[in-house]
Design a protein around this motif. Structure first.
Motif, PDB file in Angstrom:
ATOM      1  N   ILE A   1       0.831  -1.198   0.000  1.00  0.00           N
ATOM      2  CA  ILE A   1       0.000   0.000   0.000  1.00  0.00           C
ATOM      3  C   ILE A   1       0.872   1.256   0.000  1.00  0.00           C
ATOM      4  O   ILE A   1       0.615   2.223  -0.728  1.00  0.00           O
ATOM      5  N   ALA A   2       1.940   1.241   0.823  1.00  0.00           N
ATOM      6  CA  ALA A   2       2.789   2.421   0.959  1.00  0.00           C
ATOM      7  C   ALA A   2       3.603   2.709  -0.300  1.00  0.00           C
ATOM      8  O   ALA A   2       3.832   3.860  -0.645  1.00  0.00           O
ATOM      9  N   GLN A   3       4.026   1.656  -0.989  1.00  0.00           N
ATOM     10  CA  GLN A   3       4.949   1.827  -2.107  1.00  0.00           C
ATOM     11  C   GLN A   3       4.281   1.837  -3.477  1.00  0.00           C
ATOM     12  O   GLN A   3       4.869   2.324  -4.441  1.00  0.00           O
ATOM     13  N   SER A   4       3.098   1.271  -3.581  1.00  0.00           N
ATOM     14  CA  SER A   4       2.494   1.089  -4.899  1.00  0.00           C
ATOM     15  C   SER A   4       1.123   1.738  -4.998  1.00  0.00           C
ATOM     16  O   SER A   4       0.205   1.404  -4.238  1.00  0.00           O
TER      17      SER A   4
ATOM     18  N   LEU B   1      13.217  -4.213 -10.735  1.00  0.00           N
ATOM     19  CA  LEU B   1      12.940  -3.097 -11.644  1.00  0.00           C
ATOM     20  C   LEU B   1      11.685  -3.370 -12.460  1.00  0.00           C
ATOM     21  O   LEU B   1      10.832  -2.491 -12.638  1.00  0.00           O
ATOM     22  N   LYS B   2      11.549  -4.586 -12.940  1.00  0.00           N
ATOM     23  CA  LYS B   2      10.393  -4.940 -13.772  1.00  0.00           C
ATOM     24  C   LYS B   2       9.081  -4.783 -13.005  1.00  0.00           C
ATOM     25  O   LYS B   2       8.143  -4.130 -13.488  1.00  0.00           O
ATOM     26  N   LEU B   3       9.014  -5.364 -11.819  1.00  0.00           N
ATOM     27  CA  LEU B   3       7.757  -5.325 -11.069  1.00  0.00           C
ATOM     28  C   LEU B   3       7.486  -3.938 -10.499  1.00  0.00           C
ATOM     29  O   LEU B   3       6.328  -3.498 -10.460  1.00  0.00           O
ATOM     30  N   SER B   4       8.520  -3.251 -10.034  1.00  0.00           N
ATOM     31  CA  SER B   4       8.310  -1.912  -9.466  1.00  0.00           C
ATOM     32  C   SER B   4       7.845  -0.933 -10.535  1.00  0.00           C
ATOM     33  O   SER B   4       7.060  -0.015 -10.248  1.00  0.00           O
TER      34      SER B   4
ATOM     35  N   HIS C   1       7.520   3.682  -6.979  1.00  0.00           N
ATOM     36  CA  HIS C   1       8.500   4.661  -7.421  1.00  0.00           C
ATOM     37  C   HIS C   1       9.813   4.577  -6.650  1.00  0.00           C
ATOM     38  O   HIS C   1      10.893   4.622  -7.253  1.00  0.00           O
ATOM     39  N   GLU C   2       9.761   4.486  -5.329  1.00  0.00           N
ATOM     40  CA  GLU C   2      10.990   4.424  -4.534  1.00  0.00           C
ATOM     41  C   GLU C   2      11.754   3.135  -4.805  1.00  0.00           C
ATOM     42  O   GLU C   2      12.988   3.132  -4.886  1.00  0.00           O
ATOM     43  N   VAL C   3      11.045   2.050  -4.915  1.00  0.00           N
ATOM     44  CA  VAL C   3      11.683   0.760  -5.185  1.00  0.00           C
ATOM     45  C   VAL C   3      12.326   0.767  -6.565  1.00  0.00           C
ATOM     46  O   VAL C   3      13.434   0.264  -6.768  1.00  0.00           O
ATOM     47  N   ARG C   4      11.656   1.362  -7.527  1.00  0.00           N
ATOM     48  CA  ARG C   4      12.209   1.486  -8.878  1.00  0.00           C
ATOM     49  C   ARG C   4      13.511   2.278  -8.863  1.00  0.00           C
ATOM     50  O   ARG C   4      14.501   1.886  -9.480  1.00  0.00           O
TER      51      ARG C   4
ATOM     52  N   TYR D   1       7.435   8.639 -12.751  1.00  0.00           N
ATOM     53  CA  TYR D   1       8.078   7.885 -11.668  1.00  0.00           C
ATOM     54  C   TYR D   1       8.968   8.764 -10.803  1.00  0.00           C
ATOM     55  O   TYR D   1       9.558   8.294  -9.844  1.00  0.00           O
ATOM     56  N   GLY D   2       9.101  10.026 -11.146  1.00  0.00           N
ATOM     57  CA  GLY D   2       9.969  10.929 -10.390  1.00  0.00           C
ATOM     58  C   GLY D   2      11.411  10.756 -10.829  1.00  0.00           C
ATOM     59  O   GLY D   2      11.745   9.875 -11.624  1.00  0.00           O
TER      60      GLY D   2
END
Length: 244
Positions: free
Chosen positions: A42-45, A113-116, A122-125, A238-239
């Protein structure tokens, strides 16, 4: 009788510490079942935040709720178990992942990278891009392929520029097999253009001189302008991506 861990004189009612009060969800990815806290999703996506923001059927009196059991998981169709495991290693690092000798390897980071990217994490990417850029020697062909698959304009420009500079030197067939016919043709044309625009300046000493060539990066940006501009536009959603 077990000793209660309670500060002396504490009378206040307990409250939930939300970031550590986890509600679990069961995902089915490939043949694997994963029961994980849904908080980081929830927090990341934005994708999962929207999914979990929809009222569950339980509120309408239904007994079976998707994602609450192994028998009724949330099925993520079209994704691979190994990719999901790599993503979870970033979202929920265990003591094993924190203390093992190496960080996620290149294949695992590519999965992240693919899933994020797909799920708008965005942060995970940004983390995956930074790690891949800083700790792994991506080949020009890998940079181009990853850039086109996951919208990373810097990698596209870097990969194409390196190939225009003939590093590594690939035969026409190898180039076509690596980046496709259209891109290979354009790279070959840029090589010729760059070499034909080379200017030689010789000093008074025989055998010595300066070679000035057209900047390959400038040629790449001009020739692939439409693709690069489109990629940059998508990247903005994605920033900014951190660079090492």
């Amino acid at each position: 009788m077990a000793e209660q861990i309670m500060p002396p004189g504490s009378q206040s009612a307990p409250h939930r510490v939300e970031e550590y009060y986890w509600s679990n969800v069961v995902f089915k990815v490939g043949d694997g079942l994963f029961r994980v806290p849904r908080g980081q999703f929830i927090a990341q996506s934005e994708v999962f935040a929207g999914m979990f923001g929809v009222p569950s059927p339980a509120e309408n009196g239904n007994v079976s709720v998707e994602g609450e059991s192994d028998e009724n998981p949330i099925v993520l169709e079209g994704y691979e178990e190994k990719d999901f495991k790599a993503l979870l290693g970033v979202l929920y690092p265990s003591m094993f992942t924190l203390t093992r000798r190496q960080d996620l390897d290149q294949a695992e980071l590519t999965s992240v990278l693919k899933l994020s990217t797909r799920w708008e994490m965005h942060e995970v990417r940004r983390y995956a891009i930074t790690q891949l850029s800083g700790y792994y020697s991506l080949t020009p062909v890998e940079k181009i392929a990853l850039a086109r698959a996951h919208w990373v304009s810097d990698w596209l420009i870097e990969g194409l520029t390196t190939l225009v500079n003939d590093n590594p030197k690939l035969s026409p067939d190898e180039l076509e097999a690596s980046v496709g016919l259209r891109t290979a043709f354009r790279i070959a044309r840029l090589k010729l253009e760059r070499n034909s625009s080379t200017v030689y300046y010789f000093g008074r000493t025989p055998g010595r001189g300066t070679v000035i060539q057209t900047d390959a990066g400038a040629l790449v940006r001009e020739t692939f302008m439409d693709e690069i501009d489109e990629m940059v536009e998508v990247e903005r959603s994605y920033g900014p991506a951190d660079r090492p």
